[in-house]
Motif scaffolding. Structure first.
Motif, PDB file in Angstrom:
ATOM      1  N   ALA A 195      58.262  10.243   7.391  1.00 11.56           N
ATOM      2  CA  ALA A 195      57.360  11.402   7.461  1.00 11.56           C
ATOM      3  C   ALA A 195      56.756  11.552   8.867  1.00 11.56           C
ATOM      4  CB  ALA A 195      56.248  11.258   6.432  1.00 11.56           C
ATOM      5  N   ALA A 196      56.586  10.420   9.557  1.00 10.03           N
ATOM      6  CA  ALA A 196      55.898  10.431  10.859  1.00 10.03           C
ATOM      7  C   ALA A 196      56.655  11.227  11.926  1.00 10.03           C
ATOM      8  CB  ALA A 196      55.663   8.998  11.331  1.00 10.03           C
ATOM      9  N   THR A 197      57.953  11.488  11.694  1.00  8.08           N
ATOM     10  CA  THR A 197      58.689  12.294  12.687  1.00  8.08           C
ATOM     11  C   THR A 197      58.202  13.744  12.698  1.00  8.08           C
ATOM     12  OG1 THR A 197      60.405  12.845  11.069  1.00  8.08           O
ATOM     13  CG2 THR A 197      60.804  10.916  12.456  1.00  8.08           C
ATOM     14  N   VAL A 198      57.347  14.100  11.736  1.00  6.68           N
ATOM     15  CA  VAL A 198      56.876  15.486  11.672  1.00  6.68           C
ATOM     16  C   VAL A 198      56.058  15.868  12.916  1.00  6.68           C
ATOM     17  CG1 VAL A 198      54.687  15.121  10.424  1.00  6.68           C
ATOM     18  CG2 VAL A 198      56.015  17.221  10.054  1.00  6.68           C
ATOM     19  N   LEU A 199      55.426  14.902  13.561  1.00  8.74           N
ATOM     20  CA  LEU A 199      54.659  15.246  14.774  1.00  8.74           C
ATOM     21  C   LEU A 199      55.618  15.756  15.851  1.00  8.74           C
ATOM     22  CD1 LEU A 199      52.911  12.789  13.337  1.00  8.74           C
ATOM     23  CD2 LEU A 199      51.641  12.898  15.472  1.00  8.74           C
ATOM     24  N   TYR A 200      56.699  15.003  16.043  1.00 11.42           N
ATOM     25  CA  TYR A 200      57.684  15.380  17.061  1.00 11.42           C
ATOM     26  C   TYR A 200      58.346  16.713  16.701  1.00 11.42           C
ATOM     27  CZ  TYR A 200      61.667  14.971  20.242  1.00 11.42           C
ATOM     28  OH  TYR A 200      62.597  15.185  21.223  1.00 11.42           O
ATOM     29  N   ARG A 201      58.658  16.874  15.406  1.00  8.93           N
ATOM     30  CA  ARG A 201      59.316  18.113  14.977  1.00  8.93           C
ATOM     31  C   ARG A 201      58.391  19.308  15.185  1.00  8.93           C
ATOM     32  NH1 ARG A 201      60.011  17.695   9.537  1.00  8.93           N
ATOM     33  NH2 ARG A 201      59.443  15.509   9.216  1.00  8.93           N
ATOM     34  N   SER A 202      57.140  19.111  14.927  1.00 11.92           N
ATOM     35  CA  SER A 202      56.171  20.185  15.049  1.00 11.92           C
ATOM     36  C   SER A 202      55.955  20.570  16.534  1.00 11.92           C
ATOM     37  CB  SER A 202      54.894  19.709  14.362  1.00 11.92           C
ATOM     38  OG  SER A 202      53.775  20.267  14.903  1.00 11.92           O
ATOM     39  N   LEU A 203      55.834  19.558  17.392  1.00  5.09           N
ATOM     40  CA  LEU A 203      55.696  19.834  18.827  1.00  5.09           C
ATOM     41  C   LEU A 203      56.959  20.505  19.368  1.00  5.09           C
ATOM     42  CD1 LEU A 203      54.029  16.438  19.788  1.00  5.09           C
ATOM     43  CD2 LEU A 203      52.997  18.690  20.188  1.00  5.09           C
ATOM     44  N   SER A 204      58.131  20.051  18.873  1.00  3.09           N
ATOM     45  CA  SER A 204      59.400  20.622  19.351  1.00  3.09           C
ATOM     46  C   SER A 204      59.507  22.094  18.964  1.00  3.09           C
ATOM     47  CB  SER A 204      60.600  19.870  18.766  1.00  3.09           C
ATOM     48  OG  SER A 204      60.538  18.519  19.118  1.00  3.09           O
ATOM     49  N   ALA A 205      59.054  22.428  17.749  1.00  6.85           N
ATOM     50  CA  ALA A 205      59.127  23.819  17.298  1.00  6.85           C
ATOM     51  C   ALA A 205      58.263  24.711  18.197  1.00  6.85           C
ATOM     52  CB  ALA A 205      58.670  23.919  15.846  1.00  6.85           C
ATOM     53  N   ALA A 206      57.071  24.219  18.541  1.00  6.30           N
ATOM     54  CA  ALA A 206      56.192  25.015  19.414  1.00  6.30           C
ATOM     55  C   ALA A 206      56.805  25.134  20.811  1.00  6.30           C
ATOM     56  CB  ALA A 206      54.812  24.379  19.480  1.00  6.30           C
ATOM     57  N   ARG A 207      57.390  24.050  21.289  1.00  4.04           N
ATOM     58  CA  ARG A 207      58.004  24.115  22.623  1.00  4.04           C
ATOM     59  C   ARG A 207      59.195  25.088  22.630  1.00  4.04           C
ATOM     60  NH1 ARG A 207      59.961  18.678  25.316  1.00  4.04           N
ATOM     61  NH2 ARG A 207      61.479  18.823  23.633  1.00  4.04           N
ATOM     62  N   ASN A 208      59.975  25.085  21.547  1.00  2.80           N
ATOM     63  CA  ASN A 208      61.089  26.042  21.453  1.00  2.80           C
ATOM     64  C   ASN A 208      60.581  27.467  21.543  1.00  2.80           C
ATOM     65  OD1 ASN A 208      63.087  24.226  21.274  1.00  2.80           O
ATOM     66  ND2 ASN A 208      63.244  24.268  19.023  1.00  2.80           N
ATOM     67  N   ALA A 209      59.506  27.733  20.802  1.00  5.40           N
ATOM     68  CA  ALA A 209      58.939  29.091  20.825  1.00  5.40           C
ATOM     69  C   ALA A 209      58.489  29.435  22.246  1.00  5.40           C
ATOM     70  CB  ALA A 209      57.773  29.181  19.848  1.00  5.40           C
ATOM     71  N   TYR A 210      57.837  28.467  22.906  1.00  5.79           N
ATOM     72  CA  TYR A 210      57.400  28.682  24.297  1.00  5.79           C
ATOM     73  C   TYR A 210      58.602  28.979  25.189  1.00  5.79           C
ATOM     74  CZ  TYR A 210      55.920  27.478  29.024  1.00  5.79           C
ATOM     75  OH  TYR A 210      55.697  27.501  30.379  1.00  5.79           O
ATOM     76  N   GLU A 211      59.662  28.212  25.002  1.00  8.19           N
ATOM     77  CA  GLU A 211      60.855  28.409  25.847  1.00  8.19           C
ATOM     78  C   GLU A 211      61.525  29.747  25.564  1.00  8.19           C
ATOM     79  OE1 GLU A 211      62.948  24.719  25.250  1.00  8.19           O
ATOM     80  OE2 GLU A 211      61.760  23.715  26.810  1.00  8.19           O
ATOM     81  N   ASN A 212      61.302  30.270  24.351  1.00 10.37           N
ATOM     82  CA  ASN A 212      61.834  31.601  24.029  1.00 10.37           C
ATOM     83  C   ASN A 212      60.842  32.712  24.378  1.00 10.37           C
ATOM     84  OD1 ASN A 212      64.392  30.852  23.091  1.00 10.37           O
ATOM     85  ND2 ASN A 212      63.485  30.144  21.165  1.00 10.37           N
ATOM     86  N   GLY A 213      59.799  32.368  25.127  1.00 14.90           N
ATOM     87  CA  GLY A 213      58.923  33.411  25.667  1.00 14.90           C
ATOM     88  C   GLY A 213      57.570  33.559  24.998  1.00 14.90           C
ATOM     89  N   GLU A 214      57.294  32.789  23.934  1.00 11.33           N
ATOM     90  CA  GLU A 214      55.986  32.913  23.269  1.00 11.33           C
ATOM     91  C   GLU A 214      54.889  32.379  24.195  1.00 11.33           C
ATOM     92  OE1 GLU A 214      53.468  34.253  21.324  1.00 11.33           O
ATOM     93  OE2 GLU A 214      55.153  34.249  19.891  1.00 11.33           O
ATOM     94  N   ARG A 215      53.845  33.177  24.417  1.00  6.68           N
ATOM     95  CA  ARG A 215      52.755  32.749  25.290  1.00  6.68           C
ATOM     96  C   ARG A 215      51.388  32.800  24.590  1.00  6.68           C
ATOM     97  NH1 ARG A 215      56.442  31.046  27.340  1.00  6.68           N
ATOM     98  NH2 ARG A 215      57.141  31.099  29.515  1.00  6.68           N
ATOM     99  N   ALA A 216      51.350  33.278  23.346  1.00 13.81           N
ATOM    100  CA  ALA A 216      50.072  33.333  22.613  1.00 13.81           C
ATOM    101  C   ALA A 216      49.774  31.931  22.075  1.00 13.81           C
ATOM    102  CB  ALA A 216      50.166  34.334  21.476  1.00 13.81           C
ATOM    103  N   ALA A 217      48.652  31.346  22.555  1.00 12.83           N
ATOM    104  CA  ALA A 217      48.341  29.956  22.215  1.00 12.83           C
ATOM    105  C   ALA A 217      48.164  29.787  20.706  1.00 12.83           C
ATOM    106  CB  ALA A 217      47.090  29.501  22.958  1.00 12.83           C
ATOM    107  N   GLU A 218      47.515  30.775  20.060  1.00 13.60           N
ATOM    108  CA  GLU A 218      47.269  30.640  18.623  1.00 13.60           C
ATOM    109  C   GLU A 218      48.591  30.647  17.851  1.00 13.60           C
ATOM    110  OE1 GLU A 218      44.815  29.471  17.167  1.00 13.60           O
ATOM    111  OE2 GLU A 218      45.493  29.854  15.122  1.00 13.60           O
ATOM    112  N   LYS A 219      49.558  31.409  18.346  1.00 15.13           N
ATOM    113  CA  LYS A 219      50.885  31.441  17.724  1.00 15.13           C
ATOM    114  C   LYS A 219      51.514  30.033  17.801  1.00 15.13           C
ATOM    115  CE  LYS A 219      53.892  34.004  15.603  1.00 15.13           C
ATOM    116  NZ  LYS A 219      54.963  34.775  16.228  1.00 15.13           N
ATOM    117  N   LEU A 220      51.384  29.404  18.966  1.00 13.60           N
ATOM    118  CA  LEU A 220      51.966  28.056  19.135  1.00 13.60           C
ATOM    119  C   LEU A 220      51.250  27.047  18.228  1.00 13.60           C
ATOM    120  CD1 LEU A 220      52.484  28.052  23.025  1.00 13.60           C
ATOM    121  CD2 LEU A 220      54.186  28.510  21.249  1.00 13.60           C
ATOM    122  N   ARG A 221      49.911  27.174  18.145  1.00 10.15           N
ATOM    123  CA  ARG A 221      49.167  26.285  17.234  1.00 10.15           C
ATOM    124  C   ARG A 221      49.619  26.502  15.795  1.00 10.15           C
ATOM    125  NH1 ARG A 221      44.790  27.039  21.229  1.00 10.15           N
ATOM    126  NH2 ARG A 221      44.317  29.074  20.339  1.00 10.15           N
TER     127      ARG A 221
END
Ligand code: AMP
Length: 277
Positions: A195-221
């Motif tokens: 279950a602990a891999t969820v931290l990495y998966r969650s950070l990776s999902a936000a980073r992917n969104a950032y790399e695809n152009g997302e810049r709204a901080a609340e969206k990333l949170r």
């Protein structure tokens, strides 16, 4: 490799060193994350000093001080094999003798994130690190990006108190499945470890969104919260998308940014982070 306990032994050995000295402060129970700091210090300094001290003043009353994992023999043999020159293992009594009453406290940058969840934690950290700096008098001191706010707080303290020490921040060492290495990972049972891999998966999902152009901080949170919510064993404490230097929460991501989180898996509190930009 020499192991010393008292300040007078430390001072005597320190005086015998010529050239540059690097310090790696730790609480022991060493893993690859700690060892990567020692290796980097070895590459950059003539002498490497490692401190091992489970600092009671940075633990809250309900935290895991008494059950914090320890294995000094194993730590010493790992450090010996890496070529550390000196290990300082101070006693609690020598660090905080009866009548002790002096504290180092950094203000603004200690308040959000870990500071808001762990009152008094950073006061304990900065006080002990200042004492370790005074004891070892290193040219460089090595800390991990794993504890991102701690790294920022130590940089601030070093600047504010004019310690003539270069603070070096080393990248996060991770398990093959992404889990950030931590002495506390031994608390996890098999199911919790998955279950602990969820931290990495969650950070990776936000980073992917950032790399695809997302810049709204609340969206990333929100992306981080959504992934954390898929893991039944995970209990989120906070997620953050903050300015890398000030640690203030952002509305829009423009410059260097810290995505970070604290999550309980059972009774074990895990933290992790990614840097964007
Ligand atoms: P600790 O023993 O947990 O106080 O950690 C001692 C030092 O090792 C701190 O500067 C931590 O940030 C660093 N550290 C701990 N885990 C890691 C990791 N997975 N990768 C890099 N550095 C780490």
């Amino acid at each position: 490799m020499l192991t010393v306990i008292t300040l007078s032994e430390l001072h005597a050995t320190r005086r015998s060193f010529q050239g540059t000295v690097g310090l790696v402060p730790t609480m022991g129970y060493l893993h690859e994350g700690h060892l990567s700091l020692v290796r980097q210090a070895k590459e950059e300094c003539d002498h490497v000093v490692v401190s091992i001290f489970v600092n009671p003043t940075q633990f809250g009353p309900k935290e895991d001080l008494s059950r914090y994992p320890r294995d000094l023999d194993r730590d010493l043999s790992l450090l010996d094999s890496l070529g550390a020159d000196l290990v300082w293992v101070p006693t609690e009594q020598s660090m905080y003798p009866q009548g002790y009453q002096t504290w180092v406290e950094v203000e603004r940058i200690t308040r959000p994130l870990e500071g808001s969840m762990r009152p008094g934690h950073f006061k304990g950290v900065t006080t002990v690190v200042a004492k370790l700096f005074n004891g070892v008098q290193p040219h460089k001191a090595y800390f991990g990006q794993k504890d991102a706010q701690q790294a920022a707080v130590i940089r601030q303290m070093t600047r504010d108190l004019n310690f003539p020490i270069e603070i070096v921040i080393c990248p996060i060492a991770r398990e093959p499945d992404g889990l950030a290495m931590s002495s506390r990972n031994v608390y996890l049972d098999t199911e919790q470890r998955k279950a602990a891999t969820v931290l990495y998966r969650s950070l990776s999902a936000a980073r992917n969104a950032y790399e695809n152009g997302e810049r709204a901080a609340e969206k990333l949170r929100q992306i981080m919260r959504d992934v954390l919510a898929t893991e039944l064993l995970a209990q989120m404490q906070y997620v953050s998308c903050a300015d890398y230097d000030t640690l203030e929460e952002l509305e829009t991501v423009t410059g260097k940014t810290l995505l970070s989180m604290a999550v309980f898996i059972g009774k074990t509190r895990l933290i992790d982070n990614f840097v964007l930009g």
